[in-house]
Write an enzyme that holds these catalytic residues in place. Structure first.
Site, PDB file in Angstrom:
ATOM      1  CG  ASN A   1     -22.069 -19.865  13.106  1.00 59.53           C
ATOM      2  OD1 ASN A   1     -21.591 -20.927  12.749  1.00 59.53           O
ATOM      3  ND2 ASN A   1     -22.206 -19.532  14.386  1.00 59.53           N
TER       4      ASN A   1
ATOM      5  CE  LYS B   1       8.891   2.623  -9.565  1.00 59.05           C
ATOM      6  NZ  LYS B   1       9.719   2.696 -10.789  1.00 59.05           N
TER       7      LYS B   1
ATOM      8  CG  HIS C   1       5.441  22.706  -2.204  1.00 56.62           C
ATOM      9  ND1 HIS C   1       4.739  22.883  -1.053  1.00 56.62           N
ATOM     10  CD2 HIS C   1       6.564  23.460  -2.086  1.00 56.62           C
ATOM     11  CE1 HIS C   1       5.397  23.718  -0.265  1.00 56.62           C
ATOM     12  NE2 HIS C   1       6.510  24.076  -0.864  1.00 56.62           N
TER      13      HIS C   1
ATOM     14  CE1 TYR D   1       6.640   8.727  -9.493  1.00 59.76           C
ATOM     15  CE2 TYR D   1       7.944   9.346 -11.405  1.00 59.76           C
ATOM     16  CZ  TYR D   1       7.443   8.367 -10.560  1.00 59.76           C
ATOM     17  OH  TYR D   1       7.752   7.049 -10.764  1.00 59.76           O
TER      18      TYR D   1
ATOM     19  CB  ALA E   1       6.603  23.682  -6.079  1.00 53.98           C
TER      20      ALA E   1
END
Length: 341
Positions: free
Chosen positions: A142, A265, A277, A280, A294
């Site tokens: 409730n 990705k 390290h 992307y 890295a």
């Protein structure tokens, strides 16, 4: 009426009691059929019954004598802790005949479903009372406080199911696993983990601490810690983390290392390849046994569209390399530190 021609047993449930288990409903239905009553009320015994209608039974039986609302309780019934949960089994078409006879001549001007029970009892037709074993199943929602309590109970159920199946959960109070998640035995879940959606984790993995997996698949023997992964596939024997981000479309084929502050990705990382390290990797295809140094960046976006990068087997990418897609790196190639390809 939609069900006017229906004949059989009709189960009525309230939508604000979400913890009611299917096993309980089936047990109530079975009891209803065995006893041959015209209706069965699902009841629960709770410590604080304030606000609920109380159940009065015929002495020494499971037959219902009446449901007394709180405002009508006698001094004797004030001690009664058995309440009406609002779930029922009714025999049809008898229920439809009784429904046609109820009215809203009361202080609230409402139609009360419990009035059908009064009608049957006036005709000496038997109504049963079936009490659930775990009163938490009857918890109504409730407000936000009760919603949080229901979520806590549901989480406990899910964690208990996994632990009984052989999953080790170090800190159940700080582990959040959604109902559809699958985890094989001998896997360790450390504190602070959120396992969400259709995530599937094979055996002998170690997840966490402080890791979120959303709709991910993790194969046997992998370790993911301090990381955030969504719609990713992690092959067997991988090590991911700390502070890795695996985004949608990521596939680690197996025996991979994705280390601290690495984002991947829409990329496939081949068997034994690693990015340890500060890198992307986006829209890329890596073959086996590659090393991403890295600070390497796959520059996959030219301002208009995403472009592909293809990296062959046994490639060594030096630290702080920028790969400007579209680009192809052949088998066995090397780049020096700071190279732009």
């Amino acid at each position: 009426m939609l069900f006017r021609s229906f004949k059989g047993d009709l189960v009525v449930l309230y939508t604000d009691i979400p913890l009611l288990r299917s096993e309980t409903i089936l047990s109530m239905l079975d009891e209803h059929r065995k006893t041959g009553v015209i209706g069965t009320v699902l009841t629960a015994e709770i410590n604080n019954p304030k606000g609920y209608g109380r159940i009065v039974r015929h002495k020494g039986s499971n037959l219902l004598k009446g449901i007394v609302e709180e405002k009508d309780l006698t001094a004797e019934l004030q001690e009664c802790r058995e309440i009406n949960t609002g779930a029922y089994v009714f025999s049809a078409p008898e229920i439809f005949t009784a429904l046609a006879e109820i009215d809203n001549k009361n202080a609230q001007g409402e139609y009360y479903l419990t009035d059908v029970i009064k009608i049957w009892q006036q005709r000496s037709q038997k109504v049963g009372a079936f009490k659930i074993d775990d009163a938490k199943e009857a918890l109504g929602i409730n407000n936000k406080i009760e919603l949080a309590e229901a979520e806590r109970v549901m989480r406990e159920r899910i964690l208990r199911r996994h632990m009984l199946a052989g999953v080790t959960i170090e800190d159940p109070d700080n582990t959040y696993i959604e109902a559809a998640v699958e985890i094989d035995s001998e896997t360790l879940i450390k504190p602070g983990c959120f396992l969400i959606g259709g995530t599937v984790i094979a055996g002998e993995c170690e997840i966490g601490p402080y890791t979120t997996l959303i709709d991910c698949r993790v194969e046997s023997g992998s370790h993911i810690f301090y990381s955030y992964c969504q719609n990713a596939k992690v092959g067997g024997g991988c090590k991911v983390g700390p502070f890795s981000h695996l985004r949608a479309g990521t596939e680690l084929v197996g025996n991979n290392k994705v280390g601290n502050f690495v984002e991947v990705k829409q990329s496939s990382i081949g068997l034994g390849s690693k990015a340890a390290h500060l890198s992307y990797v986006g829209d890329a295809q890596l073959a086996e046994n590659c090393n991403i140094g890295a600070g390497t960046i796959v520059a996959n976006y030219d301002g208009k569209k995403k472009n592909k990068t293809d990296i062959g087997a046994n490639v060594f990418i030096g630290s702080h390399t920028t790969l400007v897609a579209p680009v192809k790196i052949g088998d066995g190639a090397k780049t020096g530190a700071g190279a732009v390809v």
